[in-house]
Design an enzyme around this catalytic site. Structure first.
Site: not given
Ligand code: GLA
Length: 394
Positions: A151, A219
């Site tokens: 990520d 998200d």
């Molecule tokens: C980002 C990702 C999410 C999750 C969070 C965790 O927002 O897009 O899917 O993994 O980080 O902190």
């Protein structure tokens, strides 16, 4: 980060010239079909620990989800501890023994996924892999990890400081290549999931950095508006997906309680037509029979996992009624007729416009009902925010 179309073309060209030669060797032969499993983030956020993961693994088996195809149990952010004196990443107190946890998950016939960032810190400000990529990949392999979600988050500070968008893009692309190579060097098959929210049209270059899947959006949340915004925005991306490399519109919210049953059926249907990874994001230990039935609907899963690996796409949008079609290996098609309006709407489906001639045979996949031969125009009423999902053959 917003990049102009001209700059995007330059970035794509640069990526192709510099990274295309490594494309062939980048293939790891994993994720021939969109990964299926569960991820901790949508429901548990930071409140995930060893006991939670074990309970989810057990519930994945007892609920019948494993037998329906769900395999990966993925720990998202907040498992990370500090590094030891040699720079080795440690788990924090929520995860006393990751190797033992992996052994447990494997003993259930499942696989274990983990999460990190190419930056110094993850999104939740835990330790990232920056400067420790090879070391971390080896640690994951030694623990028995089968899947990594990588990520971007913490690397964005360095990208913002870059002099040009091209330089920022190179920082990101290099970081993903570094972890691809690190994972590959361990010799352990580890699915590589890119998460950088679709920036710089990742679907155009995700394969060249070894991605088996890549997030195409920001998200998701457990609300119809967000789920629909993400899902219906996937139109036009079908040609970038295929066996081993999938578009990922984010994890499922089915069963988390924020949407109606019709809205969750829309979520599952759209994700199946999109050949999206099916990563449940609910608490598997407290599912209602309705949630289990939705997540384990064999006909819907068969659409998602279809062997041809061709992602579907939107074929028409008349006001709030959208028709999406996915071609399937046996020559039939998944046809989703979606109603984005909150109240029920009636419409007529003309199968000729969907590539069929004359009468067609159809099955309603949510009612599990064979409709026999139906002739156009086929009149239907779709519930508010709902869907009619058909498997149609000539
Ligand atoms: C980002 C990702 C999410 C999750 C969070 C965790 O927002 O897009 O899917 O993994 O980080 O902190």
């Amino acid at each position: 980060m917003t990049v102009s179309p001209m700059r995007l073309i330059c970035i794509a060209l640069i990526s192709f010239v510099f990274f295309a030669p490594s494309t062939l060797s980048a293939q790891n032969n994993l994720a021939a079909r969109p990964p299926m499993g569960w991820n901790s983030w949508n429901h548990f956020h930071r409140k995930v620990d060893d006991a939670t993961i074990r309970a989810q693994a057990e519930a994945m088996v007892s609920s019948g989800m494993r037998d329906a195809g769900y395999t990966y149990i993925n720990i998202d952010d907040t498992w990370e501890g500090e590094r030891d004196a040699n720079g080795n990443i440690q788990t924090n107190s929520k995860f006393p023994d990751m190797k033992a946890l992996a052994d447990f998950v494997h003993s259930k016939g499942l696989k274990l996924g983990i999460y990190s960032s190419p930056g110094p810190k993850t999104c939740a400000k835990f330790e990232g892999s920056y400067g420790h990529e090879l070391q971390d990949a080896r640690t994951y392999a030694a623990w028995g990890i089968d899947y990594l979600k990588y990520d971007l988050c913490g690397l964005r500070d360095q990208m913002r400081a870059a002099p040009t968008p091209e330089a920022a893009n190179k920082i990101m692309v290099d970081a993903y290549i570094k972890m691809r190579d690190a994972l590959r060097s361990t010799g352990r098959p580890i699915v590589y999931s890119l998460c950088q929210y679709g920036n710089d049209a990742v679907w155009r270059w995700g394969t060249t950095v070894g991605g088996n899947l890549w997030r195409t959006t920001g998200d998701i949340s457990d609300h119809y508006a967000k789920m629909a915004e993400i899902g219906f925005s996937q139109a036009g991306l079908s040609r970038f997906a295929g066996p081993g490399h999938w578009n990922d519109p984010d994890m499922l919210e089915v069963g988390n309680g924020g949407m109606s049953a019709d809205e969750y059926r829309t979520h599952m249907s759209l994700w199946a037509i999109l050949a999206a990874p099916l990563l449940a994001g609910n608490d598997l230990t407290t599912m209602t029979p309705e949630t289990i039935a939705m997540l384990t609907n064999r006909d819907v899963i068969a659409i998602d996992q279809d062997g041809a690996g061709k992602q579907g796409d939107r074929v028409s949008a008349e006001g709030p009624i959208e028709i999406w079609v996915r071609p399937l290996a046996d020559g039939s098609k998944a046809v989703g007729i979606f109603n984005r309006h909150p109240s029920p709407l009636s419409t007529q489906v003309d199968f000729k416009k969907l590539g069929f001639t004359g009468g067609v045979k159809a099955k309603d996949l949510w009612l599990s009902k064979d409709l026999g031969t139906i002739s156009a125009p086929y009149a239907v009423t779709i519930p508010g925010h709902g869907v009619l999902l058909l498997r149609v053959s000539q």
